[in-house]
Write an enzyme that holds these catalytic residues in place. Structure first.
Site, PDB file in Angstrom:
ATOM      1  N   ASP A   1       3.796   5.986   4.424  1.00  0.00           N
ATOM      2  CA  ASP A   1       5.131   5.772   4.973  1.00  0.00           C
ATOM      3  C   ASP A   1       5.853   7.071   5.310  1.00  0.00           C
ATOM      4  OD1 ASP A   1       4.908   3.005   4.788  1.00  0.00           O
ATOM      5  OD2 ASP A   1       5.701   2.953   2.753  1.00  0.00           O
TER       6      ASP A   1
ATOM      7  N   THR B   1       1.566   9.041   0.558  1.00  0.00           N
ATOM      8  CA  THR B   1       2.119   7.808   1.098  1.00  0.00           C
ATOM      9  C   THR B   1       1.930   7.770   2.602  1.00  0.00           C
ATOM     10  OG1 THR B   1       4.116   6.479   1.480  1.00  0.00           O
ATOM     11  CG2 THR B   1       4.439   8.815   1.179  1.00  0.00           C
TER      12      THR B   1
ATOM     13  N   TYR C   1      -3.730  -3.251   6.264  1.00  0.00           N
ATOM     14  CA  TYR C   1      -4.499  -2.250   5.531  1.00  0.00           C
ATOM     15  C   TYR C   1      -5.334  -1.350   6.445  1.00  0.00           C
ATOM     16  CZ  TYR C   1      -3.548  -4.294   0.903  1.00  0.00           C
ATOM     17  OH  TYR C   1      -2.954  -4.726  -0.251  1.00  0.00           O
ATOM     18  N   LEU C   2      -5.647  -1.824   7.642  1.00  0.00           N
ATOM     19  CA  LEU C   2      -6.447  -1.000   8.553  1.00  0.00           C
ATOM     20  C   LEU C   2      -5.767   0.336   8.820  1.00  0.00           C
ATOM     21  CD1 LEU C   2      -7.558  -3.664  11.200  1.00  0.00           C
ATOM     22  CD2 LEU C   2      -8.789  -2.883   9.169  1.00  0.00           C
ATOM     23  N   GLN C   3      -4.450   0.340   8.819  1.00  0.00           N
ATOM     24  CA  GLN C   3      -3.716   1.571   9.110  1.00  0.00           C
ATOM     25  C   GLN C   3      -3.967   2.644   8.062  1.00  0.00           C
ATOM     26  OE1 GLN C   3       0.567   0.359  10.502  1.00  0.00           O
ATOM     27  NE2 GLN C   3      -0.317  -1.350   9.374  1.00  0.00           N
TER      28      GLN C   3
ATOM     29  N   GLY D   1      -0.001   1.996  -2.953  1.00  0.00           N
ATOM     30  CA  GLY D   1      -0.959   1.784  -1.876  1.00  0.00           C
ATOM     31  C   GLY D   1      -1.789   3.020  -1.615  1.00  0.00           C
TER      32      GLY D   1
END
Length: 418
Positions: free
Chosen positions: A141, A139, A295-297, A13
């Site tokens: 995350d 990432t 995906y906005l994040q 991502g």
């Protein structure tokens, strides 16, 4: 001029600042007179010999990558297996590297990408091919081991904190006659870093978010619903931030989307906010709204953290420096040297300490009741979202992002089969 070509690839991502890292990689290599190829769509492009000639891009376009979100060269979710299990694909990759005189391979991604970079370095060593492999961290995350934080996270964290604060103001204004509960879903499969970032939106028992659900803590529905009702009774409304990866006590994902697993072996998640909203509505009879930023994040470059951008640029430059020094199977990681004032530096860490490891939220960062963040978490998180780094805007009111030409170099090998 160094002899050989550098191959850069993006994996997994994308983030609001991964292109900033790409920009730093290409600019640093250009300054050292090193040609840079970029694999189209990550490791797939390398296997297919779809290699982009970045020398065909202007200096202005490469510089503009620093404020452009997405993945300029394309990315993919493909993980190579072990050297023995995926031997034909690894050998094909090595053939492509040889054909284009690639002596430095930079793989910009997360845990699985670090593993791939490590395996490619081992393969090259096995075959006696002079190749230096460097993993480059990325990432949203924030779950990469060793590094204090990961480029991409700070901007996603800023977007999350700002969004939760703004949504909370909206809910507070309408709570008397309308919405009583609002649920915000944050990315985070196994680690609750982005959910925790939502906690920066407010501070104090009555400040939103009132409840945070972490994947590091089991989801117990009865307890959750009881706490929602208690907050509504006390405050008048309740804002919940829930990580997409929350699980029940038996290890089942609450938001298993039923889409099977991807090539990384990850369960497709999505919909935890809608699920929680449904349970609140059915059991508590309260009006609920929910949101799935998804995906906005990770794409919100207009709200990027200045700290995050600086770190994304720094690891890109360091990756090239390490590669040209022959520092094989390493990754430039961020080391925090001071909390107040916040200070950091980039250091090299071996890939075997990073590959396939996962950094979860420390116990000390999660409130004892399991539904909020501690002061220690705030001390860690707050510096990562500081500062603004807006993109340039055009007369039409929209950001001026760049689209590259992405011209491929001629293939020198037969088409890839596999």
């Amino acid at each position: 001029m160094a002899s050989g070509t550098l191959l850069y690839a993006q994996s997994g991502g994308v983030t609001a600042v991964i292109n900033a890292t790409a920009s730093a990689v290409i600019q640093t290599a250009r300054a050292r007179k090193v040609k840079v190829l970029a694999a189209r769509n990550g490791i797939l492009g390398a296997l297919r010999e779809e290699l982009i000639d970045t020398s065909r891009e202007s200096a202005a376009a490469i510089a503009a990558l620093a404020h452009t979100p997405g993945g300029a060269f394309g990315s993919c979710r493909v993980k190579l297996k072990s050297l023995d299990a995926d031997r034909p694909r690894y050998e094909r990759l090595l053939d492509v590297l040889r054909a284009h005189d690639v002596r430095w391979f930079l793989y910009n991604g997360g845990n699985d990408s670090a593993d791939t970079a490590l395996k490619v370095s081992q393969l090259a060593d096995e075959y006696g091919y002079p190749l230096t492999c460097v993993g480059v961290p990325k990432t949203v995350d924030n779950d990469l081991a060793v590094t204090d934080c990961c480029p991409g996270f700070g901007s996603a964290a800023k977007y999350t904190a700002v969004s939760v604060r703004e949504c909370a103001l909206d809910v507070a204004a309408m709570a008397d006659t309308s919405t009583k509960v609002f649920v915000y879903e944050a990315m985070g499969r196994h680690a609750g870093w982005l959910a925790a970032a939502g906690g920066l939106a407010g501070n104090g028992p009555d400040a939103a978010p009132h409840l945070i659900l972490f994947p590091e803590r089991p989801y117990v529905e009865a307890d959750f619903l009881r706490r929602v009702q208690a907050v509504v009774d006390r405050v008048g409304y309740c804002v919940v931030v829930a990580s997409e990866g929350i699980q029940t006590a038996d290890g089942r994902f609450v938001a298993d989307a039923g889409g099977g697993k991807d090539s990384f072996g990850h369960t497709q998640l999505g919909g935890v906010a809608s699920f929680l909203a449904g349970r609140v509505k059915d059991e508590l009879k309260l009006k609920v709204h929910w949101t799935l930023p998804d995906y906005l994040q990770r794409s919100a470059r207009h709200l990027a953290s200045k700290t995050d951008l600086a770190q994304a640029l720094a690891v890109g430059k360091a990756a090239v420096d390490y590669a040209l020094k022959g520092m094989n199977a390493v990754m430039p990681v961020i080391t925090r040297t001071s909390d107040a004032p916040y200070r950091w530096k980039v250091e090299a860490a071996p890939l075997d300490r990073i590959a396939n490891h996962e950094k979860k939220m420390p116990k000390a960062f999660i409130r004892k009741d399991g539904y909020g963040i501690t002061d220690a978490a705030r001390q860690y998180l707050e510096p990562l979202i500081r500062g603004e780094a807006p993109p340039p805007y055009g007369r039409d009111g929209l950001p001026r992002y760049v689209t590259l030409k992405n011209i491929l170099v001629p293939a020198r090998l037969p088409a890839f089969e596999g």
